[in-house]
Motif scaffolding. Structure first.
Motif, PDB file in Angstrom:
ATOM      1  N   VAL A 161       0.864  -1.180   0.000  1.00 35.69           N
ATOM      2  CA  VAL A 161       0.000   0.000   0.000  1.00 35.69           C
ATOM      3  C   VAL A 161       0.899   1.228   0.000  1.00 35.69           C
ATOM      4  CG1 VAL A 161      -1.821   1.237   1.224  1.00 35.69           C
ATOM      5  CG2 VAL A 161      -1.742  -1.273   1.325  1.00 35.69           C
ATOM      6  N   CYS A 162       0.758   2.043  -1.018  1.00 37.38           N
ATOM      7  CA  CYS A 162       1.621   3.219  -1.109  1.00 37.38           C
ATOM      8  C   CYS A 162       1.105   4.324  -0.189  1.00 37.38           C
ATOM      9  CB  CYS A 162       1.691   3.720  -2.540  1.00 37.38           C
ATOM     10  SG  CYS A 162       2.834   5.101  -2.683  1.00 37.38           S
ATOM     11  N   VAL A 163       2.014   4.853   0.598  1.00 39.88           N
ATOM     12  CA  VAL A 163       1.686   6.000   1.441  1.00 39.88           C
ATOM     13  C   VAL A 163       2.645   7.146   1.092  1.00 39.88           C
ATOM     14  CG1 VAL A 163       0.622   4.676   3.298  1.00 39.88           C
ATOM     15  CG2 VAL A 163       3.084   5.052   3.345  1.00 39.88           C
ATOM     16  N   GLY A 164       3.063   7.152  -0.167  1.00 43.12           N
ATOM     17  CA  GLY A 164       3.988   8.171  -0.633  1.00 43.12           C
ATOM     18  C   GLY A 164       3.314   9.531  -0.791  1.00 43.12           C
ATOM     19  N   PRO A 165       4.104  10.525  -1.203  1.00 46.94           N
ATOM     20  CA  PRO A 165       3.619  11.900  -1.211  1.00 46.94           C
ATOM     21  C   PRO A 165       2.406  12.134  -2.116  1.00 46.94           C
ATOM     22  CG  PRO A 165       5.787  11.720  -2.248  1.00 46.94           C
ATOM     23  CD  PRO A 165       5.499  10.412  -1.600  1.00 46.94           C
ATOM     24  N   ARG A 166       2.344  11.438  -3.237  1.00 48.02           N
ATOM     25  CA  ARG A 166       1.178  11.636  -4.120  1.00 48.02           C
ATOM     26  C   ARG A 166      -0.013  10.837  -3.600  1.00 48.02           C
ATOM     27  NH1 ARG A 166       2.452  13.503  -9.328  1.00 48.02           N
ATOM     28  NH2 ARG A 166       0.227  13.537  -9.672  1.00 48.02           N
ATOM     29  N   CYS A 167       0.233   9.590  -3.265  1.00 52.08           N
ATOM     30  CA  CYS A 167      -0.868   8.723  -2.828  1.00 52.08           C
ATOM     31  C   CYS A 167      -1.492   9.195  -1.511  1.00 52.08           C
ATOM     32  CB  CYS A 167      -0.380   7.294  -2.654  1.00 52.08           C
ATOM     33  SG  CYS A 167       0.019   6.491  -4.213  1.00 52.08           S
ATOM     34  N   ASP A 168      -0.661   9.790  -0.666  1.00 54.03           N
ATOM     35  CA  ASP A 168      -1.164  10.183   0.651  1.00 54.03           C
ATOM     36  C   ASP A 168      -1.319  11.700   0.765  1.00 54.03           C
ATOM     37  OD1 ASP A 168      -2.096   9.291   3.165  1.00 54.03           O
ATOM     38  OD2 ASP A 168      -0.226   9.922   4.106  1.00 54.03           O
ATOM     39  N   CYS A 215       6.754   5.080  -2.523  1.00 50.78           N
ATOM     40  CA  CYS A 215       6.286   5.386  -3.879  1.00 50.78           C
ATOM     41  C   CYS A 215       6.503   4.140  -4.708  1.00 50.78           C
ATOM     42  CB  CYS A 215       7.019   6.581  -4.502  1.00 50.78           C
ATOM     43  SG  CYS A 215       6.385   6.984  -6.157  1.00 50.78           S
ATOM     44  N   LEU A 216       5.464   3.736  -5.417  1.00 51.10           N
ATOM     45  CA  LEU A 216       5.558   2.548  -6.267  1.00 51.10           C
ATOM     46  C   LEU A 216       5.860   2.936  -7.718  1.00 51.10           C
ATOM     47  CD1 LEU A 216       2.492   0.658  -4.766  1.00 51.10           C
ATOM     48  CD2 LEU A 216       4.854  -0.121  -4.663  1.00 51.10           C
ATOM     49  N   ARG A 217       6.123   4.232  -7.951  1.00 58.05           N
ATOM     50  CA  ARG A 217       6.378   4.743  -9.301  1.00 58.05           C
ATOM     51  C   ARG A 217       5.187   4.503 -10.213  1.00 58.05           C
ATOM     52  NH1 ARG A 217       9.826   6.676  -6.676  1.00 58.05           N
ATOM     53  NH2 ARG A 217      12.000   6.093  -6.516  1.00 58.05           N
ATOM     54  N   LEU A 218       4.013   4.529  -9.615  1.00 66.25           N
ATOM     55  CA  LEU A 218       2.776   4.360 -10.379  1.00 66.25           C
ATOM     56  C   LEU A 218       1.806   5.479 -10.005  1.00 66.25           C
ATOM     57  CD1 LEU A 218       2.365   0.529  -9.709  1.00 66.25           C
ATOM     58  CD2 LEU A 218       2.969   1.548 -11.901  1.00 66.25           C
ATOM     59  N   PRO A 258      -4.663   6.726  -4.065  1.00 68.76           N
ATOM     60  CA  PRO A 258      -3.758   5.724  -3.503  1.00 68.76           C
ATOM     61  C   PRO A 258      -3.628   4.492  -4.399  1.00 68.76           C
ATOM     62  CG  PRO A 258      -5.656   6.085  -2.042  1.00 68.76           C
ATOM     63  CD  PRO A 258      -5.785   7.024  -3.193  1.00 68.76           C
ATOM     64  N   VAL A 259      -2.411   3.974  -4.446  1.00 67.81           N
ATOM     65  CA  VAL A 259      -2.113   2.829  -5.299  1.00 67.81           C
ATOM     66  C   VAL A 259      -1.749   1.630  -4.417  1.00 67.81           C
ATOM     67  CG1 VAL A 259      -0.488   1.918  -7.018  1.00 67.81           C
ATOM     68  CG2 VAL A 259      -1.303   4.272  -7.201  1.00 67.81           C
ATOM     69  N   VAL A 260      -2.238   0.479  -4.818  1.00 66.83           N
ATOM     70  CA  VAL A 260      -1.895  -0.780  -4.140  1.00 66.83           C
ATOM     71  C   VAL A 260      -1.365  -1.741  -5.189  1.00 66.83           C
ATOM     72  CG1 VAL A 260      -2.780  -2.751  -2.828  1.00 66.83           C
ATOM     73  CG2 VAL A 260      -3.707  -0.465  -2.413  1.00 66.83           C
TER      74      VAL A 260
HETATM   75  S1  FES Z   1       3.418   8.230  -4.314  1.00 63.31           S
HETATM   76 FE1  FES Z   1       2.258   6.386  -4.462  1.00 63.31          FE
HETATM   77  S2  FES Z   1       2.862   5.511  -6.361  1.00 63.31           S
HETATM   78 FE2  FES Z   1       4.039   7.316  -6.162  1.00 63.31          FE
END
Ligand code: FES
Length: 97
Positions: A10-17, A53-56, A61-63
Motif C-alpha cells: 500500500v503506497c503511502v507516498g507523497p502523491r498517494c497520501d 512510492c511505487l512509481r505508479l 492511492p495505489v496498491v
Molecule cells: S506516491 Fe504512491 S505511487 Fe508514487
C-alpha cells in the motif's frame, strides 16, 4: 519449494497520501484483512506492507500485489478482497502440486 507469500504493498507516498487517502486506505485494509484473513496473516501466507512510492503515481492511492504485480489505483475493499482470495487460491494450488 513453497510458493511466495501474497503481499499487498500500500503506497503511502507523497502523491498517494497527499490528502491522507493512502493512510486511510491502509487502515481500512489492515482492519478488514485482520478480520477476513486472520489465519493467512498469522501463517505469513499473506502480508501487508507500505511503500513510499511505487512509481505508479496517480491522484489516488495505489496498491500493488505481489507476486502477481497487479496494481490498482484507488481500489475498493471488495476489489482487494477478491484479488487476495484469488491469489491465495493460486497459492493453495501451488502448495497442492
Ligand atoms: S506516491 Fe504512491 S505511487 Fe508514487
Amino acid at each position: 519449494m513453497s510458493p511466495p507469500p501474497v503481499r499487498l504493498l500500500v503506497c503511502v507516498g507523497p502523491r498517494c497520501d497527499a490528502e491522507g487517502k493512502g493512510r486511510t486506505l491502509l487502515a481500512s485494509v489492515e482492519t478488514c484483512f485482520a478480520q477476513t484473513f486472520p489465519m493467512e496473516l498469522a501463517a505469513a501466507r499473506l502480508s501487508i506492507a507500505t511503500r513510499d512510492c511505487l512509481r505508479l503515481c496517480t491522484r489516488d492511492p495505489v496498491v500493488r500485489f505481489e507476486p502477481s504485480g497487479d496494481a490498482l489505483s484507488n481500489p475498493s475493499l471488495d476489489e482487494l478482497l477478491r484479488l487476495t482470495r484469488a491469489a491465495l487460491a493460486e497459492q493453495d494450488l501451488a502448495l497442492s502440486r
